[in-house]
Scaffold this motif. Sequence first.
Motif, PDB file in Angstrom:
ATOM      1  N   MET A   1       2.837  -6.348  -0.985  1.00 36.50           N
ATOM      2  CA  MET A   1       4.138  -6.075  -0.735  1.00 36.50           C
ATOM      3  C   MET A   1       4.361  -4.515  -0.550  1.00 36.50           C
ATOM      4  SD  MET A   1       7.076  -6.280   0.657  1.00 36.50           S
ATOM      5  CE  MET A   1       8.253  -4.695   0.740  1.00 36.50           C
ATOM      6  N   SER A   2       3.861  -3.873  -1.823  1.00 31.48           N
ATOM      7  CA  SER A   2       4.180  -2.397  -2.151  1.00 31.48           C
ATOM      8  C   SER A   2       3.053  -1.526  -1.440  1.00 31.48           C
ATOM      9  CB  SER A   2       4.489  -2.013  -3.416  1.00 31.48           C
ATOM     10  OG  SER A   2       3.303  -1.683  -3.782  1.00 31.48           O
ATOM     11  N   GLU A   3       3.267  -0.398  -1.274  1.00 35.08           N
ATOM     12  CA  GLU A   3       2.131   0.572  -0.675  1.00 35.08           C
ATOM     13  C   GLU A   3       0.961   0.658  -1.295  1.00 35.08           C
ATOM     14  OE1 GLU A   3       2.959   2.470   1.790  1.00 35.08           O
ATOM     15  OE2 GLU A   3       1.136   3.581   1.870  1.00 35.08           O
ATOM     16  N   ILE A   4       0.980   0.146  -2.841  1.00 32.99           N
ATOM     17  CA  ILE A   4      -0.216   0.374  -3.684  1.00 32.99           C
ATOM     18  C   ILE A   4      -1.188  -0.690  -3.014  1.00 32.99           C
ATOM     19  CG2 ILE A   4      -1.101   0.058  -5.960  1.00 32.99           C
ATOM     20  CD1 ILE A   4       1.583   1.192  -6.939  1.00 32.99           C
ATOM     21  N   GLY A   5      -0.934  -1.843  -2.857  1.00 36.34           N
ATOM     22  CA  GLY A   5      -1.614  -2.869  -2.275  1.00 36.34           C
ATOM     23  C   GLY A   5      -2.606  -2.507  -1.303  1.00 36.34           C
ATOM     24  N   LEU A   6      -1.949  -1.724  -0.306  1.00 32.86           N
ATOM     25  CA  LEU A   6      -2.641  -1.261   0.945  1.00 32.86           C
ATOM     26  C   LEU A   6      -3.492  -0.130   0.516  1.00 32.86           C
ATOM     27  CD1 LEU A   6       0.019  -0.863   3.844  1.00 32.86           C
ATOM     28  CD2 LEU A   6      -2.002  -2.383   3.870  1.00 32.86           C
ATOM     29  N   SER A   8      -4.619   0.877  -2.329  1.00 36.29           N
ATOM     30  CA  SER A   8      -5.834   0.779  -3.321  1.00 36.29           C
ATOM     31  C   SER A   8      -6.989   0.383  -2.656  1.00 36.29           C
ATOM     32  CB  SER A   8      -5.277  -0.025  -4.590  1.00 36.29           C
ATOM     33  OG  SER A   8      -5.556  -1.352  -4.077  1.00 36.29           O
ATOM     34  N   ALA A   9      -6.924  -0.477  -1.814  1.00 33.20           N
ATOM     35  CA  ALA A   9      -8.189  -0.879  -0.923  1.00 33.20           C
ATOM     36  C   ALA A   9      -8.807   0.090  -0.287  1.00 33.20           C
ATOM     37  CB  ALA A   9      -7.994  -2.197  -0.305  1.00 33.20           C
ATOM     38  N   TYR A  11      -8.430   3.395  -0.855  1.00 29.88           N
ATOM     39  CA  TYR A  11      -8.811   4.459  -1.395  1.00 29.88           C
ATOM     40  C   TYR A  11     -10.215   4.088  -1.933  1.00 29.88           C
ATOM     41  CZ  TYR A  11      -9.383   7.635  -5.308  1.00 29.88           C
ATOM     42  OH  TYR A  11     -10.106   8.603  -6.095  1.00 29.88           O
ATOM     43  N   ARG A 112      -0.815   8.682  -1.978  1.00 36.14           N
ATOM     44  CA  ARG A 112      -0.156   7.730  -1.879  1.00 36.14           C
ATOM     45  C   ARG A 112      -0.176   6.466  -2.891  1.00 36.14           C
ATOM     46  NH1 ARG A 112      -1.336   8.883   3.468  1.00 36.14           N
ATOM     47  NH2 ARG A 112      -3.069   7.227   3.503  1.00 36.14           N
ATOM     48  N   LEU A 113      -1.196   6.341  -3.498  1.00 38.06           N
ATOM     49  CA  LEU A 113      -1.546   5.410  -4.630  1.00 38.06           C
ATOM     50  C   LEU A 113      -0.649   5.869  -5.807  1.00 38.06           C
ATOM     51  CD1 LEU A 113      -3.436   2.844  -5.258  1.00 38.06           C
ATOM     52  CD2 LEU A 113      -5.099   4.455  -5.755  1.00 38.06           C
ATOM     53  N   PRO A 116       3.711   6.377  -4.385  1.00 38.84           N
ATOM     54  CA  PRO A 116       4.073   5.678  -3.206  1.00 38.84           C
ATOM     55  C   PRO A 116       5.572   5.754  -2.878  1.00 38.84           C
ATOM     56  CG  PRO A 116       4.110   4.107  -5.230  1.00 38.84           C
ATOM     57  CD  PRO A 116       3.672   5.394  -5.729  1.00 38.84           C
TER      58      PRO A 116
END
Lengths: 116, 373
Positions: A1-6, A8-9, A11, A112-113, A116
Amino acid sequence: MSEIGLQSAVYSQLCDYADAINEHLVDLKSSGGRPTAPQELITFIERLQRDAASELAVRALSRSLRVSQLPADRLGRLVQALRGNLNYPDLVTDLELLATELRKHQAGAYARLRRP
Amino acid sequence: MNEEYFKGSLGQLIERARLLLARVPRQTAREFRPLAQTCNDRLAGVIRKLTALRDGEKYRAVTAQRERLDLYRSAVELLDLIETVAIAALERQHQDEVFLNRVLDEMTHEIGYPLVPPAVSSLSRDYFHIYTQFNLICVPLAESRHLLHWADLYHELAHAVLAETNHPAVAPFKQAISEAFARVQQHFLTEQQRLDLTPHPQLMRDNLVVWLTCWESWLDEFFCDLFAVFALGPAYVWSHLHLCAQQKQVLFEVPKFEITRHPVNGARMQLLLQAVDQLGFGQESMALRERWADLMNVTRETSSAAYDHCYPRGLFDRMVDLSFEGYKQMGCTLASSQLSGVRGLLTDAWSKFWTDPAGYPQWETKAVESLRA
């Protein structure tokens, strides 16, 4: 749901690709010969030529390359050279351009990681 | 950048990495062992890389210093992430986290999740998220005591599926997203060609470029939502509705100049409702639509013509179809009207929430206590 999920992969994949290109550039520049490119690097560049990649990192990078100095036809020449262990005058320049684009995306994804 | 700098800095970083290696707990709960192993492996890899960058003859070539600096920076960033995310999670290991890990283990078992289950930590300062490189999900501190957002764990599990580049078991879902992106590209290309036939403001053309770029990221979020609803069923959609009510986001906002990486909550809800229909939850779908309409009556928001262009219905249909097939082909279990285990509990929670809102908090406390016992 959060920016980190998108991010981290994205990056982590960009890092793998950037490291592979940088390592190959080091080999090229330090040996003066024709070191063999790792298969993962060749596969990555091949995937950049295809538009509809399953990974977000490749989709985003592919789009920015289309408007950069390294469009699909030059990527094709690069892949052929790496696969056949061949050289051409702009080989290092093309790899450096790709490394530069990767560096930009990598920096953005990392920022962004972390914020976020 | 000179040799002295690299020699000093790389040597110092190697020491830092060794120190971190010593901080990885040797005695850890079973659920955290894969994370501990990942930390060990990653740190060993970083130490190897830093040592090579410091001592390797080839990295001293004058013309290779740009690449050496890039490799050095990558190692620094990885080390920072290992320290501030993965090892920080390992050092906590509160009883609540051990419990959440057990819950996630059950969740993955119930749906036939094709990858190694991630570890869960209560480190999050920003709702639920996953660090795919560590296979670590972070949730806010109090989440182990409340059920209504656990549905989002399924969404995070899907991020790990999409991040996996080699495992054959996830190939069908990844193929589905690849096909969906081809559809997205085709759609916006066709729209551009249509605009080219007659005079249109430049802004409309610019919008299409912005939207296509947004869809690159949106697609991942949409597919994670779809994975979650196929796994859990309507409880995931209730959870999303709950989120829509809690967040101040404009439900149907359309990006104009800036690229956004998350689709708006209204679009996500529209997609989820279609997926619930696909699963055959007719009655639940009606109930969800009624509550969704109630929320929109309160917020007084409606979609616009621009929204319909940005989030075309046809693409939603294709996403649902493609992801549904991809999910099934991974061998994962679809949600049904007869759910048990954690899925049954989360479904019951929403049922209880709506039938006895005042009694829900007490019911939830007891339900969590009983699960922990």
